[in-house]
Write an enzyme that holds these catalytic residues in place. Sequence first.
Site: not given
Length: 392
Positions: A260, A367, A369
Site C-alpha cells: 500500500c 493488502h 493480510e
Amino acid sequence: MPNEQMPNEHALLVLEDGTALHGTAFGAEAEAFGEMVFNTGMTGYQETLTDPSYCRQIVAMTAPHIGNTGVNDEDPESGQVWVSGYVVREPARLASSWRATRDLDAYLRADGVPGIAIRGTRLLTRRVREQGAMRAAISTVETSPERLLERVLASPQMTGADLARVVSTPEPYTVRPAGPVRYRVVAVDLGIKASTPRHLAARGCEVLVVPATSTARQILAQEPDGVFFSNGPGDPAAATYAVDAMRGVLDAGLPVFGICLGSQILALALGLSTYKLRYGHRGVNQPVMDLATGRVYITSHNHGFAAALPGGVGDLPGGVGADAETRAAEPFDTPYGPAAVSHVNLNDGVVEGLRLLQRPVFSVQYHPEAAPGPHDAADHFDHFCALLEGGR
C-alpha cells in the site's frame, strides 16, 4: 444543489461540491471533516473502522446493512477508530453474534466518531465516482448546509497531507512468533494494521515495529534480515522521510517488502512519481493480475494514491489488454538496477506492484493480510520469507 430531505432527522452530510444529505445520527454527537470515500466491502466493517489508512476520511459503506454482528475485542486493526465519520444506509438496531461485546453505535460513540444513516448511499457513491473523492463533513449540531459547506471548503485537502507520522506508533514494539525465531524483521509503521505483524510472526519472524520517521541508520542498527514498509494514510509524496529511509535500506541490499503506502514509497525511491486517483480503490473485491504468471488475485484495497507507470503515465487507457500488459511489464532503469511493474489492476490498469529484477525487493499496492478481505494474496508473506532465507 442535490438535496435529500427526510423528516425528523438530526444529522447533516455536506460534500465539497455542495451536495447536502440529511439523515439520522448515530455514534457520537459531534462534527467530523475529511475526504469523502466509499468502501464496497460487505463484511469487515470493524477492520475498516480501525484501519489507520482511513485517517482523516469519511467512509460510506455501499452494503446496505452495517453493524449486524456488533463489535468485538479480537478484530480491531489498531487501538482506536481512525475514520473521521461513518455513512451507512441502515445501521443494525441489534447486534447478533456470540463474539460481540457491544454494538456499532456504542463503539463509535466511545471514540467520538459521528455517523449518519441516509437512504441515498447509492446516490452518494455515484456522486463520488463521477466527481471524485472530495472534502466533506458530518455534523449532528449544524443545521445549515450553507454554513457547513463554508467550513468544508476551508478544511485541508488530502493532496499534500503527511499523515503517516500522525498514525504511527510513538515507540518501537516487538511482535514475537509462538515458536522459534527464524528471521528478524524491522517493520516501518506508516499506519500498520495489527494483522500484518501477526502474519509475519506466524511464519517465524520476530517483528520490531518502528515509528514512521525512523531513519535508515536507525533501522539498519537493528541488524535485521529484512525490512517491511507498511500501509498508511495520506499523500506518499509528503512522506519524504520514509522515502529517504527506503533509499538507505535499498543501498544496504537487504530484502524489502512494501504494501500500500509502502509500495508507493518504494516507487518514489526508485524514481517514479505518484498521483491521486479519482476515487481510489477501497473494498475487498479488486481483481489484480500478476504479470509474471498470469494469475489473478481477488484482493483487499484501501488507497487513494498510486504509483505512475514509468514515463509518468498513470492508469492504462482502455483497461488491461495484451498490449497494455506488455507495456506495464517492460523493465525500467532505477538507481538500484532494473525494475518492473509486477501487478496491475484489471479494472483500470493501475499499478499494483513493483519489483527489482536483481535485488530481493518487491511491493504490492493491495493488502495481503486480508483484514478485511480474501486470502488470495497471503502467499506474498511466504515470498518475503523466502527472500529473507536467501539473503542469509
